[in-house]
Design an enzyme around this catalytic site. Sequence first.
Site, PDB file in Angstrom:
ATOM      1  CG  ASP A  79      86.098  38.312  23.882  1.00  0.00           C
ATOM      2  OD1 ASP A  79      85.100  39.005  23.604  1.00  0.00           O
ATOM      3  OD2 ASP A  79      87.264  38.760  23.826  1.00  0.00           O
TER       4      ASP A  79
ATOM      5  CG  ASP B 144      80.704  46.331  18.054  1.00  0.00           C
ATOM      6  OD1 ASP B 144      80.410  47.012  19.047  1.00  0.00           O
ATOM      7  OD2 ASP B 144      81.341  45.260  18.119  1.00  0.00           O
TER       8      ASP B 144
ATOM      9  CG  HIS C 229      84.982  46.863  18.096  1.00  0.00           C
ATOM     10  ND1 HIS C 229      86.137  47.605  18.304  1.00  0.00           N
ATOM     11  CD2 HIS C 229      84.243  46.994  19.222  1.00  0.00           C
ATOM     12  CE1 HIS C 229      86.098  48.138  19.503  1.00  0.00           C
ATOM     13  NE2 HIS C 229      84.963  47.793  20.085  1.00  0.00           N
TER      14      HIS C 229
ATOM     15  CD  GLU D 249      78.753  43.750  21.631  1.00  0.00           C
ATOM     16  OE1 GLU D 249      78.859  44.964  21.766  1.00  0.00           O
ATOM     17  OE2 GLU D 249      79.635  43.055  21.033  1.00  0.00           O
TER      18      GLU D 249
ATOM     19  CD  GLU E 228      79.084  49.179  21.276  1.00  0.00           C
ATOM     20  OE1 GLU E 228      79.533  48.086  21.635  1.00  0.00           O
ATOM     21  OE2 GLU E 228      79.706  50.257  21.382  1.00  0.00           O
TER      22      GLU E 228
ATOM     23  CG  HIS F 135      82.455  41.180  23.525  1.00  0.00           C
ATOM     24  ND1 HIS F 135      83.794  41.381  23.291  1.00  0.00           N
ATOM     25  CD2 HIS F 135      81.883  42.406  23.522  1.00  0.00           C
ATOM     26  CE1 HIS F 135      84.033  42.662  23.171  1.00  0.00           C
ATOM     27  NE2 HIS F 135      82.897  43.320  23.299  1.00  0.00           N
ATOM     28  NE  ARG F 136      84.606  43.724  20.286  1.00  0.00           N
ATOM     29  CZ  ARG F 136      85.811  44.229  20.502  1.00  0.00           C
ATOM     30  NH1 ARG F 136      86.835  43.810  19.788  1.00  0.00           N
ATOM     31  NH2 ARG F 136      86.002  45.178  21.400  1.00  0.00           N
TER      32      ARG F 136
END
Length: 275
Positions: free
Chosen positions: A266, A69, A82, A67, A141, A40-41
């Site tokens: 994360d 943003d 993000h 992932e 995303e 995540h990120r």
Amino acid sequence: MKKTLIGTGFALTLMLSPLQQAFAEEPTKGELRQFDTVAHRGAAGYAPENTIAAFDKAVEMKADYIELDVQRSKDGELVIIHDTTVDRTTDGTGRVGDQTFEELRNLDAGSFKGEQFAGEKIPSFDEVLDRYHGKVGILIEMKSPELYPGIEEDVAQELKERHLDKPQNNKIILQSFNFESMKKMDTLLPEVPIGVLTSSKLEVTDSALQEFATYADYFNPSYGLVTKDLVDKVHNLGMEIQSWTVRSHDAAQFLIDMEVDGIITDYPDYVDPRN
Ligand code: G3P
Ligand code: CA
């Protein structure tokens, strides 16, 4: 392609952590759980989110996907961040879309996570595509696309330029909380898998799921919405399910037990005993 974890011998299990033992003690015809680990990120638990440091850490931790943003600068450059302001994760202030790419690049996007990360930059989308495509899957995303009219065409162009819009490049996925934007991406890039994000109970009804299935390949809810029944419904509609955001071992185990297709975390090591 999903990861397959192979069982190990009983003696070895004695040396393993509880999570590793959970994998090792339930062999089924040599195969255990199958799901993708999505960092995540980037591996945001260990490095400043949405930076090269975080994405490199995710690759080092053998994540299946990173992932990230995507938003857009004032002068039209696609950037990876993000929040819709730079305040929390950089030494600057103000809205992402009010600043030029040069202004955004001059910000320090690492120090908020620790002095050892000082000097990390906000990456550009093309920089991340060039650095990671073919090396790790990329779950893209589109963050608040309603703030950036035409960003769908911009993202589509970057993917097309690199031939990442073709079926053989199935480790590129697009997702958003903005469903109209995802319908548009499905039209622009019909061969790229589309995901819908939600944390709303209103969007796990049968009728909502049926509507999503008309254009989406992934239904990606926050883990508080996940039940085995929901996982089965999503699968019966021909979609896969990736869930977020795992920041505890309990949440990791819950989603493993629910047999989701992807775990967005994360901490990639919480779901992948190879770390
Ligand atoms: O990938 C799912 C997750 O990223 C959605 O929430 O706020 O972290 O972008 P958020
Ligand atoms: Ca995100």
